[in-house]
Design a protein around this motif. Sequence first.
Motif, PDB file in Angstrom:
ATOM      1  N   ARG A 105      48.380  48.857  41.865  1.00  0.00           N
ATOM      2  CA  ARG A 105      47.253  47.961  41.627  1.00  0.00           C
ATOM      3  C   ARG A 105      47.014  47.835  40.134  1.00  0.00           C
ATOM      4  O   ARG A 105      46.209  48.574  39.568  1.00  0.00           O
ATOM      5  N   ARG A 234      36.784  36.928  51.665  1.00  0.00           N
ATOM      6  CA  ARG A 234      35.556  37.710  51.696  1.00  0.00           C
ATOM      7  C   ARG A 234      34.466  36.867  51.042  1.00  0.00           C
ATOM      8  O   ARG A 234      34.599  36.457  49.893  1.00  0.00           O
ATOM      9  N   ARG A 238      29.529  39.610  52.846  1.00  0.00           N
ATOM     10  CA  ARG A 238      28.876  39.617  54.153  1.00  0.00           C
ATOM     11  C   ARG A 238      29.805  39.174  55.253  1.00  0.00           C
ATOM     12  O   ARG A 238      29.635  39.550  56.394  1.00  0.00           O
TER      13      ARG A 238
ATOM     14  N   ARG B  11      22.508  46.758  38.804  1.00  0.00           N
ATOM     15  CA  ARG B  11      23.485  45.683  39.001  1.00  0.00           C
ATOM     16  C   ARG B  11      23.597  44.829  37.744  1.00  0.00           C
ATOM     17  O   ARG B  11      24.639  44.270  37.465  1.00  0.00           O
ATOM     18  N   VAL B  33      36.772  50.709  36.415  1.00  0.00           N
ATOM     19  CA  VAL B  33      35.950  49.565  36.017  1.00  0.00           C
ATOM     20  C   VAL B  33      36.737  48.686  35.053  1.00  0.00           C
ATOM     21  O   VAL B  33      37.473  49.182  34.202  1.00  0.00           O
ATOM     22  N   TYR B  34      36.602  47.370  35.237  1.00  0.00           N
ATOM     23  CA  TYR B  34      37.292  46.453  34.340  1.00  0.00           C
ATOM     24  C   TYR B  34      36.427  45.227  34.122  1.00  0.00           C
ATOM     25  O   TYR B  34      35.483  44.959  34.886  1.00  0.00           O
ATOM     26  N   VAL B  64      31.234  40.334  33.284  1.00  0.00           N
ATOM     27  CA  VAL B  64      31.226  40.611  34.726  1.00  0.00           C
ATOM     28  C   VAL B  64      32.112  41.831  34.983  1.00  0.00           C
ATOM     29  O   VAL B  64      33.271  41.864  34.588  1.00  0.00           O
ATOM     30  N   ASN B  68      38.591  48.127  40.254  1.00  0.00           N
ATOM     31  CA  ASN B  68      39.940  47.837  40.763  1.00  0.00           C
ATOM     32  C   ASN B  68      40.225  48.547  42.073  1.00  0.00           C
ATOM     33  O   ASN B  68      41.171  48.221  42.767  1.00  0.00           O
ATOM     34  N   ILE B  69      39.419  49.540  42.415  1.00  0.00           N
ATOM     35  CA  ILE B  69      39.618  50.253  43.683  1.00  0.00           C
ATOM     36  C   ILE B  69      38.736  49.652  44.777  1.00  0.00           C
ATOM     37  O   ILE B  69      39.131  49.576  45.923  1.00  0.00           O
ATOM     38  N   ASP B  71      36.862  46.353  45.729  1.00  0.00           N
ATOM     39  CA  ASP B  71      36.704  44.934  45.380  1.00  0.00           C
ATOM     40  C   ASP B  71      35.280  44.421  45.526  1.00  0.00           C
ATOM     41  O   ASP B  71      34.895  43.464  44.874  1.00  0.00           O
ATOM     42  N   SER B  72      34.502  45.028  46.415  1.00  0.00           N
ATOM     43  CA  SER B  72      33.178  44.468  46.648  1.00  0.00           C
ATOM     44  C   SER B  72      32.179  44.867  45.560  1.00  0.00           C
ATOM     45  O   SER B  72      31.061  44.380  45.544  1.00  0.00           O
ATOM     46  N   VAL B  74      30.416  44.597  42.197  1.00  0.00           N
ATOM     47  CA  VAL B  74      30.235  43.636  41.110  1.00  0.00           C
ATOM     48  C   VAL B  74      29.011  44.041  40.308  1.00  0.00           C
ATOM     49  O   VAL B  74      27.973  44.372  40.887  1.00  0.00           O
ATOM     50  N   TYR B  76      26.909  43.333  36.217  1.00  0.00           N
ATOM     51  CA  TYR B  76      26.807  42.395  35.105  1.00  0.00           C
ATOM     52  C   TYR B  76      26.213  43.097  33.889  1.00  0.00           C
ATOM     53  O   TYR B  76      25.223  43.817  34.009  1.00  0.00           O
ATOM     54  N   PRO B 146      23.455  38.602  48.310  1.00  0.00           N
ATOM     55  CA  PRO B 146      23.849  39.591  49.297  1.00  0.00           C
ATOM     56  C   PRO B 146      23.191  40.932  48.968  1.00  0.00           C
ATOM     57  O   PRO B 146      23.253  41.382  47.831  1.00  0.00           O
ATOM     58  N   GLU B 147      22.558  41.484  49.925  1.00  0.00           N
ATOM     59  CA  GLU B 147      21.964  42.795  49.716  1.00  0.00           C
ATOM     60  C   GLU B 147      23.101  43.806  49.737  1.00  0.00           C
ATOM     61  O   GLU B 147      23.773  43.954  50.757  1.00  0.00           O
TER      62      GLU B 147
END
Lengths: 402, 157
Positions: A105, A234, A238, B11, B33-34, B64, B68-69, B71-72, B74, B76, B146-147
């Motif tokens: 990755r 995705r 959600r 966040r 982190v990237y 942003v 990398n491990i 994906d969900s 995010v 800022y 999205p919560e």
Amino acid sequence: MRLWLALLMALAAFAPLGAGAQDRLTLDGDLDVRWVHATGEPSFMNGGMGILRFDPAHEGLELGRAFLAPTWRIGDIVSLHAVLDTYGDHNRNPVDLSELYLSVRPFPTGPVSFRARVGAFYMPVSLENRGIGWTDVYSITPSAVNSWIGEEFRTIGAEMEARWLGASSGYLGDFALIGAAYGWNDPAGALLAERGFTLSDRPSTLFGYLGSPPIGFYHEIDRRPGYYGGLTWRHHDRLEIRALRYDNRADPTASTQSGFYAWRTRFSSFGARLEPDAHWTFIAQSLDGDTAVGGDDGAQFYMRFRAAFALASYEWGRQRLTGRYDEFHTHQLSGFFGPPRSQDGHAWTIAWTYDLGEHWQFLSEWLRAVSNFPPRLALDEPLMQTQTQLQLGARYHFKAGW
Amino acid sequence: MDQRNRLFVPRLLVVAVGSSVQFPNNDSVSHQVYSFSPAKHFQLPLYKGEIHPPVVFDQPGLVVLGCNIHDSMVGYIYVTPAPYFGSTDAHGALILKDLPKGDYQIVIWSPYIADAPATLTRLVRVEGTGSQAERFQLKLGLRDEPEPKPRRENWDY
């Protein structure tokens, strides 16, 4: 039994190592022990035509599964993953590998990132089996669709993924195209043709056998690689949608001297998982395809199959309650004498899990499956059978790092 | 900018140009982190039990963050050249104290605001005595946010 106790003690001894380590090598493990009560005919695991894992002759205290899953971080972008399993049943290898692969990755340097996996691993189909070691996180027993994926399929080859990461463009989600080429999956389809769909949390292992009579799976017979291609989307963290087309491209006339046949198996799978809030999860998944073996001289065995399920799960605090409805059909169109091996069935599953802290989870599941299968005539059994299975389980999870 | 339960905490972080930001990892797993945002390209493996240098954000703009491990994940980091800035509280309020008398431009930003950015800037004069309130009313409201669900240790199968 002694083996389990030795394992449990070994796991308990490992557990305190977790804190403060460097994570170059991490080890996850589960020991899952059940009390089982089952009704109905003997299981396919024990030479019968029952489609559940346990039966009245195999109930009481049972080992659900014990596994060790080491991950070795070789570099920042390369890691080696393995899952080592034992189920305490008729498998010829008491302990066997379920997965072994290298994951590559690279860090994304733009909105599209590329990833690869090489080795032996599960294809990205199931929306239920998202726990470490491909554990179903919503119930004990996966759906008929994913039970079959676990039983007959492992990608032994290479998979590439190109993923568009939406966050930098202000879109919370991503879109991935996935493709793989693999070998050693030529017998896939044989088990489905033999006994139809099952609902079982007993996947095959790479070198072991499954069920009775024992069947082995991962052989390269015709030297023709298979492929799958899929996409995942995705949306807003959600909704996840997955589609996949699988074709093992086997030559249905090929076989080995040791009696393994190549089954030409193809299917399409579609699924969606919706998590509208912090409590609810809804999953629907379907699979549709065909399999064939033998020459095209009128004696070819040809079967079409389809299966689908819908699941709703509610999670609150440490608890989760899940209900699922499964439907599954196989339809033999040609080949072989005797009653057609066509199956029609459905199943209801209700599961409740309770997390007791970091290490322990209590599980309970009630499953009722009804299936119609003409080959039961040969055993003088009614074609239509109902089986139920009640399981109460305790799962111990540990994690260690060095 | 911490990470807990496979989420960035907070966040959204607002910092002045030239700030250095620490990325502790208080999660039970490692992160990588990237960012490939124009304001800052970086890659920061955050393995457990290792100490990491802070990251200096020397260009203004939005950074942003991803993992990398996972994906969900995010997050800022908004790097601003403004002399006065901050994040609003749960009620949408931000209090800036001890502003010298003068003319200011207010700019507000959130990843979830759907209104056109031009409608969210305003010129104001600070008279220098007492308190003064400015109120922004979003026409389109916040985008469906999205919560974030704290994740168990799932693998991406």
